[in-house]
Design a protein around this motif. Structure first.
Motif, PDB file in Angstrom:
ATOM      1  N   ILE A  46       0.843  -1.208   0.000  1.00  0.00           N
ATOM      2  CA  ILE A  46       0.000   0.000   0.000  1.00  0.00           C
ATOM      3  C   ILE A  46       0.872   1.250   0.000  1.00  0.00           C
ATOM      4  N   LYS A  47       1.901   1.250   0.829  1.00  0.00           N
ATOM      5  CA  LYS A  47       2.783   2.425   0.887  1.00  0.00           C
ATOM      6  C   LYS A  47       3.431   2.687  -0.470  1.00  0.00           C
ATOM      7  N   ALA A  48       3.798   1.625  -1.168  1.00  0.00           N
ATOM      8  CA  ALA A  48       4.422   1.782  -2.479  1.00  0.00           C
ATOM      9  C   ALA A  48       3.415   2.229  -3.542  1.00  0.00           C
ATOM     10  N   GLU A  74      -2.832   9.877   3.909  1.00  0.00           N
ATOM     11  CA  GLU A  74      -4.234   9.659   4.286  1.00  0.00           C
ATOM     12  C   GLU A  74      -4.825   8.484   3.509  1.00  0.00           C
ATOM     13  N   LYS A  75      -4.555   8.416   2.222  1.00  0.00           N
ATOM     14  CA  LYS A  75      -5.027   7.301   1.400  1.00  0.00           C
ATOM     15  C   LYS A  75      -4.347   6.000   1.841  1.00  0.00           C
ATOM     16  N   GLN A  76      -3.047   6.069   2.122  1.00  0.00           N
ATOM     17  CA  GLN A  76      -2.326   4.887   2.587  1.00  0.00           C
ATOM     18  C   GLN A  76      -2.978   4.332   3.854  1.00  0.00           C
ATOM     19  N   VAL A 128       3.599   1.379   8.952  1.00  0.00           N
ATOM     20  CA  VAL A 128       2.438   2.182   9.360  1.00  0.00           C
ATOM     21  C   VAL A 128       2.905   3.387  10.168  1.00  0.00           C
ATOM     22  N   TRP A 129       3.886   3.206  11.035  1.00  0.00           N
ATOM     23  CA  TRP A 129       4.441   4.337  11.774  1.00  0.00           C
ATOM     24  C   TRP A 129       4.992   5.367  10.793  1.00  0.00           C
ATOM     25  N   GLU A 130       5.670   4.895   9.737  1.00  0.00           N
ATOM     26  CA  GLU A 130       6.213   5.801   8.721  1.00  0.00           C
ATOM     27  C   GLU A 130       5.103   6.570   8.013  1.00  0.00           C
ATOM     28  N   MET A 131       3.986   5.904   7.726  1.00  0.00           N
ATOM     29  CA  MET A 131       2.850   6.583   7.092  1.00  0.00           C
ATOM     30  C   MET A 131       2.306   7.668   8.007  1.00  0.00           C
ATOM     31  N   ILE A 132       2.187   7.349   9.278  1.00  0.00           N
ATOM     32  CA  ILE A 132       1.677   8.321  10.244  1.00  0.00           C
ATOM     33  C   ILE A 132       2.652   9.478  10.389  1.00  0.00           C
ATOM     34  N   ALA A 133       3.942   9.191  10.393  1.00  0.00           N
ATOM     35  CA  ALA A 133       4.949  10.246  10.484  1.00  0.00           C
ATOM     36  C   ALA A 133       4.857  11.181   9.278  1.00  0.00           C
TER      37      ALA A 133
END
Length: 186
Positions: free
Chosen positions: A68-70, A76-78, A125-130
């Motif tokens: 998903i991240k890629a 927000e979408k991730q 997920v932590w990276e997405m939130i960051a």
């Protein structure tokens, strides 16, 4: 390796049908037509089997999170897609989700896996939130912990308290709460 996978699949099939308390090495051995000592060559006991299922479950989810991240640029979408993937995983593999979170009689005293999963080190997920909320680390950690409560907590309540498809614990309510939470941390 094939027998190890067969043992795990059989344990999950028994749990899906009868619940985790009904899973035993003897029952698995009977189902796959091997002797119990052969199974013990792969798993020391039921606890080690559950630990392997738990690790595999988290690994499967994390692989999906990395995909998903890629695929999406917007944090927000991730995160919305991560929440949806988590919901679908729990819905499609409830017996594995039960093991992952000590539900349904699949209890394990090990906290090692949870500590590793909750750690922000190498956690997508932590990276997405960051990226979503780029503040100092303490703020990101707090938001990350809240994320676990909003997503996994809702699913756990659904699985343990709510009757199937009743009490409003459904995907629409789950995703509405995820979106509301994401808007609140903007």
């Amino acid at each position: 390796m094939q027998l190890r996978s067969q043992i795990v699949e059989t344990a999950c099939a028994i749990a899906k049908k009868e619940g985790w308390p009904a899973v035993s090495v003897r029952k698995i051995a009977d189902a796959i037509e091997y002797s119990a000592p052969i199974l013990y060559e792969h798993f020391e006991n039921k606890e080690s089997l559950l630990e392997a299922i738990r690790r595999d479950g988290f690994a499967q989810l994390n692989a999906g999170f990395r995909d998903i991240k890629a695929l999406y640029r917007s944090p927000e979408k991730q995160l919305t897609e991560v929440a949806l993937l988590t919901w679908e995983f729990a819905r499609n593999r409830p017996e594995v989700f039960e093991v992952m979170f000590n539900l349904g009689g699949a209890y394990s005293a090990s906290k090692e896996v949870y500590a590793a999963e909750m750690s922000h080190e190498n956690n997508v997920v932590w990276e997405m939130i960051a990226a979503f909320k780029p503040r100092f680390a303490e703020s990101v950690n707090k938001t990350y912990q809240e994320w676990w409560v909003v997503t996994f907590g809702f699913i756990i309540i659904k699985m343990t308290v709510a009757l199937k498809e009743s009490n409003g614990y459904n995907e629409n309510l789950y995703m509405e709460n995820v979106r509301r939470y994401l808007r609140s941390v903007l």
